[in-house]
Write a protein that holds these residues in place. Structure first.
Motif, PDB file in Angstrom:
ATOM      1  N   MET A   1     -15.727   2.603  13.067  1.00  0.00           N
ATOM      2  CA  MET A   1     -14.492   2.850  12.043  1.00  0.00           C
ATOM      3  C   MET A   1     -14.690   1.870  10.577  1.00  0.00           C
ATOM      4  SD  MET A   1     -10.873   1.999  12.830  1.00  0.00           S
ATOM      5  CE  MET A   1     -10.236   3.478  13.592  1.00  0.00           C
ATOM      6  N   ASN A   2     -14.767   2.959   9.159  1.00  0.00           N
ATOM      7  CA  ASN A   2     -14.762   1.832   8.087  1.00  0.00           C
ATOM      8  C   ASN A   2     -13.657   1.107   7.685  1.00  0.00           C
ATOM      9  OD1 ASN A   2     -13.545   3.644   7.067  1.00  0.00           O
ATOM     10  ND2 ASN A   2     -14.839   5.225   6.179  1.00  0.00           N
ATOM     11  N   TRP A   3     -13.574  -0.162   6.715  1.00  0.00           N
ATOM     12  CA  TRP A   3     -12.812  -0.510   5.962  1.00  0.00           C
ATOM     13  C   TRP A   3     -11.233   0.331   5.847  1.00  0.00           C
ATOM     14  CZ3 TRP A   3     -10.757  -0.524   1.533  1.00  0.00           C
ATOM     15  CH2 TRP A   3     -11.283   0.242   0.764  1.00  0.00           C
ATOM     16  N   TYR A   4     -12.260   1.749   5.406  1.00  0.00           N
ATOM     17  CA  TYR A   4     -10.827   2.675   4.790  1.00  0.00           C
ATOM     18  C   TYR A   4      -9.655   2.971   6.008  1.00  0.00           C
ATOM     19  CZ  TYR A   4      -8.794   5.512   1.555  1.00  0.00           C
ATOM     20  OH  TYR A   4      -7.713   6.401   0.682  1.00  0.00           O
ATOM     21  N   TYR A   5     -11.018   3.541   7.168  1.00  0.00           N
ATOM     22  CA  TYR A   5      -9.524   3.789   7.962  1.00  0.00           C
ATOM     23  C   TYR A   5      -8.912   2.792   8.386  1.00  0.00           C
ATOM     24  CZ  TYR A   5     -11.872   8.091   8.106  1.00  0.00           C
ATOM     25  OH  TYR A   5     -12.516   9.442   7.456  1.00  0.00           O
ATOM     26  N   TYR A   6      -9.340   1.471   9.057  1.00  0.00           N
ATOM     27  CA  TYR A   6      -8.826   0.587   9.883  1.00  0.00           C
ATOM     28  C   TYR A   6      -7.450   0.188   8.151  1.00  0.00           C
ATOM     29  CZ  TYR A   6      -8.668  -3.723  12.411  1.00  0.00           C
ATOM     30  OH  TYR A   6      -7.963  -4.957  13.321  1.00  0.00           O
ATOM     31  N   TRP A   7      -7.751   0.040   7.006  1.00  0.00           N
ATOM     32  CA  TRP A   7      -6.853  -0.133   6.428  1.00  0.00           C
ATOM     33  C   TRP A   7      -5.378   0.500   6.960  1.00  0.00           C
ATOM     34  CZ3 TRP A   7      -7.403   0.405   0.086  1.00  0.00           C
ATOM     35  CH2 TRP A   7      -6.029  -0.547  -0.459  1.00  0.00           C
ATOM     36  N   TYR A   8      -5.774   1.713   6.555  1.00  0.00           N
ATOM     37  CA  TYR A   8      -5.005   2.542   6.564  1.00  0.00           C
ATOM     38  C   TYR A   8      -4.032   2.676   7.748  1.00  0.00           C
ATOM     39  CZ  TYR A   8      -1.966   7.152   8.258  1.00  0.00           C
ATOM     40  OH  TYR A   8      -1.684   7.827   8.620  1.00  0.00           O
ATOM     41  N   PHE A   9      -4.881   1.931   9.337  1.00  0.00           N
ATOM     42  CA  PHE A   9      -4.236   2.231  10.214  1.00  0.00           C
ATOM     43  C   PHE A   9      -3.460   0.723  10.596  1.00  0.00           C
ATOM     44  CE2 PHE A   9      -6.623   5.701  11.752  1.00  0.00           C
ATOM     45  CZ  PHE A   9      -5.715   6.672  12.380  1.00  0.00           C
ATOM     46  N   THR A  10      -3.987  -0.117   9.988  1.00  0.00           N
ATOM     47  CA  THR A  10      -2.896  -1.315   9.764  1.00  0.00           C
ATOM     48  C   THR A  10      -1.395  -0.891   9.650  1.00  0.00           C
ATOM     49  OG1 THR A  10      -5.302  -2.389   9.301  1.00  0.00           O
ATOM     50  CG2 THR A  10      -2.975  -4.160   8.891  1.00  0.00           C
TER      51      THR A  10
ATOM     52  N   SER B   1      -1.315   5.548   0.943  1.00  0.00           N
ATOM     53  CA  SER B   1      -1.984   6.004  -0.458  1.00  0.00           C
ATOM     54  C   SER B   1      -1.727   5.296  -1.606  1.00  0.00           C
ATOM     55  CB  SER B   1      -1.640   7.380  -0.529  1.00  0.00           C
ATOM     56  OG  SER B   1      -2.011   7.993   0.741  1.00  0.00           O
ATOM     57  N   LEU B   2      -0.274   5.443  -1.774  1.00  0.00           N
ATOM     58  CA  LEU B   2       0.366   3.972  -2.685  1.00  0.00           C
ATOM     59  C   LEU B   2      -0.285   2.415  -3.041  1.00  0.00           C
ATOM     60  CD1 LEU B   2       2.593   3.677  -5.313  1.00  0.00           C
ATOM     61  CD2 LEU B   2       3.540   1.561  -2.742  1.00  0.00           C
ATOM     62  N   PHE B   3      -0.777   2.152  -1.660  1.00  0.00           N
ATOM     63  CA  PHE B   3      -1.882   0.730  -1.527  1.00  0.00           C
ATOM     64  C   PHE B   3      -3.072   1.203  -1.914  1.00  0.00           C
ATOM     65  CE2 PHE B   3       1.072  -0.831   1.716  1.00  0.00           C
ATOM     66  CZ  PHE B   3       1.700  -2.044   0.948  1.00  0.00           C
ATOM     67  N   ALA B   4      -3.584   2.693  -2.128  1.00  0.00           N
ATOM     68  CA  ALA B   4      -5.145   2.752  -2.263  1.00  0.00           C
ATOM     69  C   ALA B   4      -5.585   3.186  -3.553  1.00  0.00           C
ATOM     70  CB  ALA B   4      -5.628   4.092  -1.462  1.00  0.00           C
ATOM     71  N   SER B   5      -4.064   3.913  -3.892  1.00  0.00           N
ATOM     72  CA  SER B   5      -3.864   4.466  -5.586  1.00  0.00           C
ATOM     73  C   SER B   5      -3.652   3.519  -6.635  1.00  0.00           C
ATOM     74  CB  SER B   5      -3.405   5.724  -6.043  1.00  0.00           C
ATOM     75  OG  SER B   5      -1.556   4.843  -5.989  1.00  0.00           O
ATOM     76  N   CYS B   6      -3.023   2.451  -6.534  1.00  0.00           N
ATOM     77  CA  CYS B   6      -3.283   0.878  -6.652  1.00  0.00           C
ATOM     78  C   CYS B   6      -4.187  -0.074  -7.319  1.00  0.00           C
ATOM     79  CB  CYS B   6      -2.150  -0.186  -6.516  1.00  0.00           C
ATOM     80  SG  CYS B   6       0.067   0.674  -6.246  1.00  0.00           S
ATOM     81  N   LEU B   7      -5.058  -0.130  -6.295  1.00  0.00           N
ATOM     82  CA  LEU B   7      -6.502  -0.645  -5.856  1.00  0.00           C
ATOM     83  C   LEU B   7      -6.942   0.319  -6.900  1.00  0.00           C
ATOM     84  CD1 LEU B   7      -8.325  -3.079  -5.235  1.00  0.00           C
ATOM     85  CD2 LEU B   7      -8.937  -1.208  -3.088  1.00  0.00           C
TER      86      LEU B   7
ATOM     87  N   ILE C   1      -5.568  -7.187   1.476  1.00  0.00           N
ATOM     88  CA  ILE C   1      -6.121  -5.703   0.572  1.00  0.00           C
ATOM     89  C   ILE C   1      -5.208  -5.065   0.039  1.00  0.00           C
ATOM     90  CG2 ILE C   1      -7.667  -3.761   0.221  1.00  0.00           C
ATOM     91  CD1 ILE C   1      -9.256  -5.094   2.477  1.00  0.00           C
ATOM     92  N   SER C   2      -4.454  -4.389   0.863  1.00  0.00           N
ATOM     93  CA  SER C   2      -3.399  -4.927   0.070  1.00  0.00           C
ATOM     94  C   SER C   2      -2.054  -5.346  -0.414  1.00  0.00           C
ATOM     95  CB  SER C   2      -1.835  -4.665   1.329  1.00  0.00           C
ATOM     96  OG  SER C   2      -2.148  -3.274   2.239  1.00  0.00           O
ATOM     97  N   VAL C   3      -1.814  -6.422  -0.845  1.00  0.00           N
ATOM     98  CA  VAL C   3      -1.965  -7.157  -1.631  1.00  0.00           C
ATOM     99  C   VAL C   3      -2.062  -7.233  -2.873  1.00  0.00           C
ATOM    100  CG1 VAL C   3      -0.390  -9.658  -2.038  1.00  0.00           C
ATOM    101  CG2 VAL C   3      -0.824  -8.426   0.163  1.00  0.00           C
ATOM    102  N   PHE C   4      -3.755  -7.877  -2.445  1.00  0.00           N
ATOM    103  CA  PHE C   4      -4.519  -7.716  -3.874  1.00  0.00           C
ATOM    104  C   PHE C   4      -4.821  -6.429  -4.968  1.00  0.00           C
ATOM    105  CE2 PHE C   4      -9.340  -6.852  -5.411  1.00  0.00           C
ATOM    106  CZ  PHE C   4      -8.456  -7.765  -6.560  1.00  0.00           C
ATOM    107  N   SER C   5      -4.151  -5.113  -3.968  1.00  0.00           N
ATOM    108  CA  SER C   5      -4.326  -4.159  -4.637  1.00  0.00           C
ATOM    109  C   SER C   5      -3.183  -3.817  -5.256  1.00  0.00           C
ATOM    110  CB  SER C   5      -4.110  -2.838  -4.149  1.00  0.00           C
ATOM    111  OG  SER C   5      -3.146  -2.681  -2.918  1.00  0.00           O
ATOM    112  N   LEU C   6      -1.545  -4.729  -5.217  1.00  0.00           N
ATOM    113  CA  LEU C   6      -0.516  -4.560  -6.303  1.00  0.00           C
ATOM    114  C   LEU C   6      -1.060  -5.979  -7.077  1.00  0.00           C
ATOM    115  CD1 LEU C   6       2.287  -4.317  -3.612  1.00  0.00           C
ATOM    116  CD2 LEU C   6       1.761  -2.102  -4.245  1.00  0.00           C
ATOM    117  N   VAL C   7      -1.460  -6.553  -6.787  1.00  0.00           N
ATOM    118  CA  VAL C   7      -1.467  -7.330  -7.973  1.00  0.00           C
ATOM    119  C   VAL C   7      -2.595  -7.150  -9.280  1.00  0.00           C
ATOM    120  CG1 VAL C   7      -2.278 -10.288  -7.816  1.00  0.00           C
ATOM    121  CG2 VAL C   7      -0.804  -9.601  -6.859  1.00  0.00           C
ATOM    122  N   ILE C   8      -3.833  -6.301  -8.141  1.00  0.00           N
ATOM    123  CA  ILE C   8      -4.188  -6.785  -9.485  1.00  0.00           C
ATOM    124  C   ILE C   8      -4.341  -5.088 -10.229  1.00  0.00           C
ATOM    125  CG2 ILE C   8      -5.677  -4.089  -8.192  1.00  0.00           C
ATOM    126  CD1 ILE C   8      -8.410  -5.758  -9.207  1.00  0.00           C
TER     127      ILE C   8
END
Length: 128
Positions: free
Chosen positions: A1-10, A33-39, A107-114
């Motif tokens: 499982m790659n990190w993108y899928y893992y991130w989604y399921f978290t 999708s909001l977190f991923a698009s923010c990143l 990563i989720s928090v970092f995506s919002l900050v960045i």
């Protein structure tokens, strides 16, 4: 499982704990999708700020919204088909660990900050 899928399921698990809705998977996909698009927008903003290209993302709302909508649509196609989602969820449960969960939350928090620093106001901070 790659990190993108893992991130989604978290994000999916966290949303599932707090939601009482029977269609929580659609809302969890939207939140992810909001977190991923923010990143994505934050990284693009950082690169544009690094090369001193001012305001390219914010000049037009189309330039800002198009990548976000593309990420939303791609994530819906990847994660919402129920049989695929259940298969990936079982794989996630096998691979789940506390360290990975903490990393994906960071990563989720970092995506919002960045996104805030470089996607929206990056040219102000880097060119003072």
């Amino acid at each position: 499982m790659n990190w993108y899928y893992y991130w989604y399921f978290t994000v999916y698990i966290i949303y599932k704990r707090f939601s009482r809705d029977k269609h929580f998977d659609i809302f969890a996909t939207s939140m992810f999708s909001l977190f991923a698009s923010c990143l994505f927008i934050g990284i693009i903003g950082f690169v544009l700020s690094f090369f001193k290209i001012q305001g390219l993302l914010l000049d037009s709302s189309t330039r800002f919204v198009t990548p976000i909508m593309m990420i939303f649509i791609i994530n819906y196609f990847i994660f919402l088909p129920k049989p695929r989602q259940l298969r990936l969820y079982d794989l996630y449960k096998e691979k789940q660990s506390t360290n990975r969960d903490v990393f994906t939350i960071l990563i989720s928090v970092f995506s919002l900050v960045i996104m805030i620093l470089f996607g929206i106001k990056g040219h102000y901070y880097l060119n003072r």
